[in-house]
Design a protein around this motif. Structure first.
Motif, PDB file in Angstrom:
ATOM      1  N   PRO A  85      63.950  57.078  31.422  1.00 22.12           N
ATOM      2  CA  PRO A  85      63.814  57.209  32.639  1.00 22.12           C
ATOM      3  C   PRO A  85      64.860  58.126  33.038  1.00 22.12           C
ATOM      4  CG  PRO A  85      64.841  55.009  32.543  1.00 22.12           C
ATOM      5  CD  PRO A  85      64.190  55.603  31.375  1.00 22.12           C
ATOM      6  N   LEU A  86      64.837  59.161  33.987  1.00 22.92           N
ATOM      7  CA  LEU A  86      65.841  60.022  34.386  1.00 22.92           C
ATOM      8  C   LEU A  86      66.923  59.076  35.227  1.00 22.92           C
ATOM      9  CD1 LEU A  86      63.733  62.905  35.713  1.00 22.92           C
ATOM     10  CD2 LEU A  86      65.067  62.974  33.526  1.00 22.92           C
ATOM     11  N   ALA A  87      66.488  58.215  36.104  1.00 23.48           N
ATOM     12  CA  ALA A  87      67.371  57.419  36.852  1.00 23.48           C
ATOM     13  C   ALA A  87      66.744  56.251  37.386  1.00 23.48           C
ATOM     14  CB  ALA A  87      67.803  58.528  37.938  1.00 23.48           C
ATOM     15  N   TYR A  88      67.657  55.480  38.051  1.00 24.61           N
ATOM     16  CA  TYR A  88      67.047  54.142  38.573  1.00 24.61           C
ATOM     17  C   TYR A  88      67.343  54.002  39.766  1.00 24.61           C
ATOM     18  CZ  TYR A  88      67.360  52.501  33.472  1.00 24.61           C
ATOM     19  OH  TYR A  88      67.243  52.330  32.335  1.00 24.61           O
ATOM     20  N   ILE A  89      66.395  53.811  40.648  1.00 17.95           N
ATOM     21  CA  ILE A  89      66.593  53.172  41.992  1.00 17.95           C
ATOM     22  C   ILE A  89      67.383  51.817  42.283  1.00 17.95           C
ATOM     23  CG2 ILE A  89      65.316  52.879  44.135  1.00 17.95           C
ATOM     24  CD1 ILE A  89      63.041  54.621  43.279  1.00 17.95           C
ATOM     25  N   GLU A  90      68.384  51.917  42.704  1.00 20.43           N
ATOM     26  CA  GLU A  90      69.178  50.575  42.716  1.00 20.43           C
ATOM     27  C   GLU A  90      69.070  49.872  43.801  1.00 20.43           C
ATOM     28  OE1 GLU A  90      72.020  49.737  40.118  1.00 20.43           O
ATOM     29  OE2 GLU A  90      70.386  50.708  39.184  1.00 20.43           O
ATOM     30  N   ASP A  91      68.570  50.432  44.817  1.00 23.51           N
ATOM     31  CA  ASP A  91      68.419  49.839  46.326  1.00 23.51           C
ATOM     32  C   ASP A  91      67.957  51.044  47.203  1.00 23.51           C
ATOM     33  OD1 ASP A  91      68.330  47.727  48.285  1.00 23.51           O
ATOM     34  OD2 ASP A  91      70.321  47.519  48.383  1.00 23.51           O
ATOM     35  N   LEU A 136      68.238  60.104  64.210  1.00 25.14           N
ATOM     36  CA  LEU A 136      69.631  59.841  63.906  1.00 25.14           C
ATOM     37  C   LEU A 136      69.438  58.325  62.986  1.00 25.14           C
ATOM     38  CD1 LEU A 136      72.555  60.502  64.842  1.00 25.14           C
ATOM     39  CD2 LEU A 136      72.402  58.387  66.623  1.00 25.14           C
ATOM     40  N   GLY A 137      68.523  58.135  62.535  1.00 28.34           N
ATOM     41  CA  GLY A 137      68.219  57.214  61.594  1.00 28.34           C
ATOM     42  C   GLY A 137      69.195  56.972  60.336  1.00 28.34           C
ATOM     43  N   PRO A 138      69.453  57.920  59.654  1.00 33.10           N
ATOM     44  CA  PRO A 138      70.249  57.893  58.401  1.00 33.10           C
ATOM     45  C   PRO A 138      71.667  57.401  58.612  1.00 33.10           C
ATOM     46  CG  PRO A 138      69.242  59.892  58.312  1.00 33.10           C
ATOM     47  CD  PRO A 138      68.945  59.352  59.841  1.00 33.10           C
ATOM     48  N   ALA A 139      72.096  57.511  59.997  1.00 33.04           N
ATOM     49  CA  ALA A 139      73.606  56.997  60.412  1.00 33.04           C
ATOM     50  C   ALA A 139      73.460  55.523  60.552  1.00 33.04           C
ATOM     51  CB  ALA A 139      73.861  57.697  61.761  1.00 33.04           C
ATOM     52  N   TYR A 140      72.378  55.181  60.757  1.00 28.58           N
ATOM     53  CA  TYR A 140      72.084  53.712  60.475  1.00 28.58           C
ATOM     54  C   TYR A 140      71.920  53.052  59.200  1.00 28.58           C
ATOM     55  CZ  TYR A 140      71.817  53.625  65.748  1.00 28.58           C
ATOM     56  OH  TYR A 140      72.115  53.737  67.149  1.00 28.58           O
ATOM     57  N   ALA A 141      70.930  53.900  58.348  1.00 28.53           N
ATOM     58  CA  ALA A 141      70.706  53.237  57.162  1.00 28.53           C
ATOM     59  C   ALA A 141      71.866  53.420  56.202  1.00 28.53           C
ATOM     60  CB  ALA A 141      69.330  54.039  56.731  1.00 28.53           C
ATOM     61  N   ILE A 142      72.416  54.484  56.126  1.00 28.35           N
ATOM     62  CA  ILE A 142      73.622  54.768  55.056  1.00 28.35           C
ATOM     63  C   ILE A 142      74.780  53.634  55.286  1.00 28.35           C
ATOM     64  CG2 ILE A 142      75.591  56.180  54.429  1.00 28.35           C
ATOM     65  CD1 ILE A 142      73.727  58.710  55.253  1.00 28.35           C
ATOM     66  N   PRO A 143      75.215  53.052  56.375  1.00 31.34           N
ATOM     67  CA  PRO A 143      76.103  52.053  56.352  1.00 31.34           C
ATOM     68  C   PRO A 143      75.693  50.882  55.677  1.00 31.34           C
ATOM     69  CG  PRO A 143      76.305  53.432  58.216  1.00 31.34           C
ATOM     70  CD  PRO A 143      75.292  53.725  57.588  1.00 31.34           C
ATOM     71  N   LEU A 202      73.272  59.154  46.600  1.00 35.98           N
ATOM     72  CA  LEU A 202      72.800  58.796  48.071  1.00 35.98           C
ATOM     73  C   LEU A 202      71.959  59.532  48.644  1.00 35.98           C
ATOM     74  CD1 LEU A 202      74.910  56.307  50.614  1.00 35.98           C
ATOM     75  CD2 LEU A 202      72.859  58.109  51.358  1.00 35.98           C
ATOM     76  N   VAL A 203      70.627  59.172  48.934  1.00 36.85           N
ATOM     77  CA  VAL A 203      69.731  60.169  49.458  1.00 36.85           C
ATOM     78  C   VAL A 203      69.222  59.405  50.880  1.00 36.85           C
ATOM     79  CG1 VAL A 203      67.335  61.169  49.211  1.00 36.85           C
ATOM     80  CG2 VAL A 203      68.664  60.696  47.154  1.00 36.85           C
ATOM     81  N   ALA A 204      68.990  60.262  51.864  1.00 36.18           N
ATOM     82  CA  ALA A 204      68.857  59.513  53.039  1.00 36.18           C
ATOM     83  C   ALA A 204      67.943  60.776  53.624  1.00 36.18           C
ATOM     84  CB  ALA A 204      69.941  59.378  53.837  1.00 36.18           C
ATOM     85  N   ALA A 205      67.200  60.405  54.613  1.00 33.06           N
ATOM     86  CA  ALA A 205      66.196  61.282  55.497  1.00 33.06           C
ATOM     87  C   ALA A 205      65.808  60.474  56.805  1.00 33.06           C
ATOM     88  CB  ALA A 205      65.004  61.453  54.754  1.00 33.06           C
ATOM     89  N   CYS A 206      65.684  61.381  57.603  1.00 38.57           N
ATOM     90  CA  CYS A 206      65.205  60.887  59.079  1.00 38.57           C
ATOM     91  C   CYS A 206      63.553  60.991  59.142  1.00 38.57           C
ATOM     92  CB  CYS A 206      65.885  61.694  60.255  1.00 38.57           C
ATOM     93  SG  CYS A 206      65.679  63.151  60.173  1.00 38.57           S
ATOM     94  N   ALA A 207      62.939  60.491  60.019  1.00 42.64           N
ATOM     95  CA  ALA A 207      61.484  60.772  60.115  1.00 42.64           C
ATOM     96  C   ALA A 207      60.756  60.643  61.688  1.00 42.64           C
ATOM     97  CB  ALA A 207      60.542  59.626  59.147  1.00 42.64           C
ATOM     98  N   ASP A 208      59.762  60.848  61.520  1.00 40.53           N
ATOM     99  CA  ASP A 208      59.103  60.432  62.974  1.00 40.53           C
ATOM    100  C   ASP A 208      58.879  59.101  63.429  1.00 40.53           C
ATOM    101  OD1 ASP A 208      57.563  61.366  65.248  1.00 40.53           O
ATOM    102  OD2 ASP A 208      55.765  61.729  64.248  1.00 40.53           O
ATOM    103  N   SER A 209      58.906  59.062  64.584  1.00 39.98           N
ATOM    104  CA  SER A 209      58.816  57.707  65.338  1.00 39.98           C
ATOM    105  C   SER A 209      60.251  56.846  65.172  1.00 39.98           C
ATOM    106  CB  SER A 209      57.940  57.085  64.804  1.00 39.98           C
ATOM    107  OG  SER A 209      56.578  57.329  64.874  1.00 39.98           O
ATOM    108  N   GLY A 210      61.364  57.823  64.958  1.00 41.35           N
ATOM    109  CA  GLY A 210      62.454  57.021  64.724  1.00 41.35           C
ATOM    110  C   GLY A 210      62.797  56.305  63.472  1.00 41.35           C
ATOM    111  N   LEU A 211      61.944  56.548  62.424  1.00 46.49           N
ATOM    112  CA  LEU A 211      62.225  55.588  61.166  1.00 46.49           C
ATOM    113  C   LEU A 211      63.428  56.550  60.346  1.00 46.49           C
ATOM    114  CD1 LEU A 211      58.429  54.955  60.250  1.00 46.49           C
ATOM    115  CD2 LEU A 211      60.201  53.277  61.422  1.00 46.49           C
ATOM    116  N   ALA A 212      63.635  55.950  59.398  1.00 51.73           N
ATOM    117  CA  ALA A 212      64.752  56.670  58.447  1.00 51.73           C
ATOM    118  C   ALA A 212      64.842  55.605  57.275  1.00 51.73           C
ATOM    119  CB  ALA A 212      66.044  56.868  59.015  1.00 51.73           C
ATOM    120  N   ASN A 213      65.222  56.331  56.156  1.00 50.42           N
ATOM    121  CA  ASN A 213      65.495  55.696  54.905  1.00 50.42           C
ATOM    122  C   ASN A 213      66.896  56.168  53.931  1.00 50.42           C
ATOM    123  OD1 ASN A 213      63.849  58.076  53.921  1.00 50.42           O
ATOM    124  ND2 ASN A 213      64.637  57.199  51.949  1.00 50.42           N
ATOM    125  N   ALA A 214      67.598  55.237  53.308  1.00 46.90           N
ATOM    126  CA  ALA A 214      68.637  55.665  52.832  1.00 46.90           C
ATOM    127  C   ALA A 214      68.328  55.041  51.383  1.00 46.90           C
ATOM    128  CB  ALA A 214      69.968  55.070  53.295  1.00 46.90           C
TER     129      ALA A 214
END
Length: 246
Positions: free
Chosen positions: A107-113, A127-134, A227-239
């Motif tokens: 593998p090139l990398a592992y998704i830890e969480d 504004l979702g990344p500001a909630y997901a990252i912490p 750390l990778v983060a993104a906002c999305a439609d409908s107020g969703l986001a991930n980190a």
């Protein structure tokens, strides 16, 4: 989305000049990364990386300041400091470690969480990344200083700068996490190969691009955690926390 980005940019005091300067940075870094061959193993060849609407190396504040607002009168978001809706697609292979060993694939990398959140889609859609990252950092007992590479989606310059400001804002962090501000993400670790403002934003494809760029940056820079983060439609986001494979 443009109207919502205007809201959060205004809320956190992100000026038109801030956004235009960040846009120029994104284009310059993307142009340099392509010229230096850093994207060679991520993209299929195409003819002209500086085609109109894509990466440009000749932007300046004077040019950008003449553009009219795109979403509201007297707004700060323009066609330049908003990501372009470009054509594109992405792919990556995800498997269990056991399956990779079975197939004799390193593998090139592992998704830890990873963390997914939802925010108020009317007031805080992007504004979702500001909630997901912490939440991601706390769950893994990490701080911003422990992260070597940051890749955060650039839907709008106002959006990413508002998220960065929120993470470094005592009031926001105390109200939402009952903690002091998270701090400032080092600019020299953030989107150093450019971002969606320059590369474009093919809907549903950008986050895989962010992930693979983070993985390749880890390997190119001989670092460990991204750390990778993104906002999305409908107020969703991930980190997402990614660890390099050695």
């Amino acid at each position: 989305m443009g109207f919502t980005s205007e809201k959060i940019a205004s809320r956190f005091g992100v000026s038109r000049k801030d956004q235009d300067e960040y846009t120029i940075r994104s284009h310059n870094l993307a142009y340099k990364a392509h010229k230096n061959g850093l994207y060679k193993n991520e993209i299929f060849p195409y003819d002209n990386i500086t085609d109109e609407g894509n990466i440009r190396s000749n932007l300046n504040l004077e040019k950008l300041s003449k553009l009219k607002p795109s979403f509201k009168k007297d707004g700060t978001h323009t066609a330049a400091n908003s990501s372009g809706l470009t054509d594109g697609s992405t792919a990556c292979i995800i498997s269990s470690e056991e399956k990779a060993k079975e197939l004799n694939i390193k593998p090139l990398a592992y998704i830890e969480d990873s963390v997914f959140v939802g925010t108020d889609p009317f007031e805080e859609m992007l504004l979702g990344p500001a909630y997901a990252i912490p939440k991601l950092l706390e769950r893994n007992k990490l701080t911003l200083n422990d992260i070597d590479v940051f890749e955060i989606h650039e839907a709008f310059a106002g959006q990413i700068l508002a998220n960065l400001s929120a993470l470094n804002n005592d009031t926001f962090c105390k109200e939402n996490f009952n903690k002091d501000k998270l701090g400032e993400i080092p600019i020299d670790k953030l989107n150093t190969w450019g971002g969606s403002l320059a590369i474009g934003h093919p809907l549903a494809a950008s986050n895989i691009r962010n992930i693979m760029t983070a993985v390749n940056r880890l390997r190119n820079e001989n670092k460990e955690l991204a750390l990778v983060a993104a906002c999305a439609d409908s107020g969703l986001a991930n980190a997402m926390l990614i660890k390099r494979s050695y």
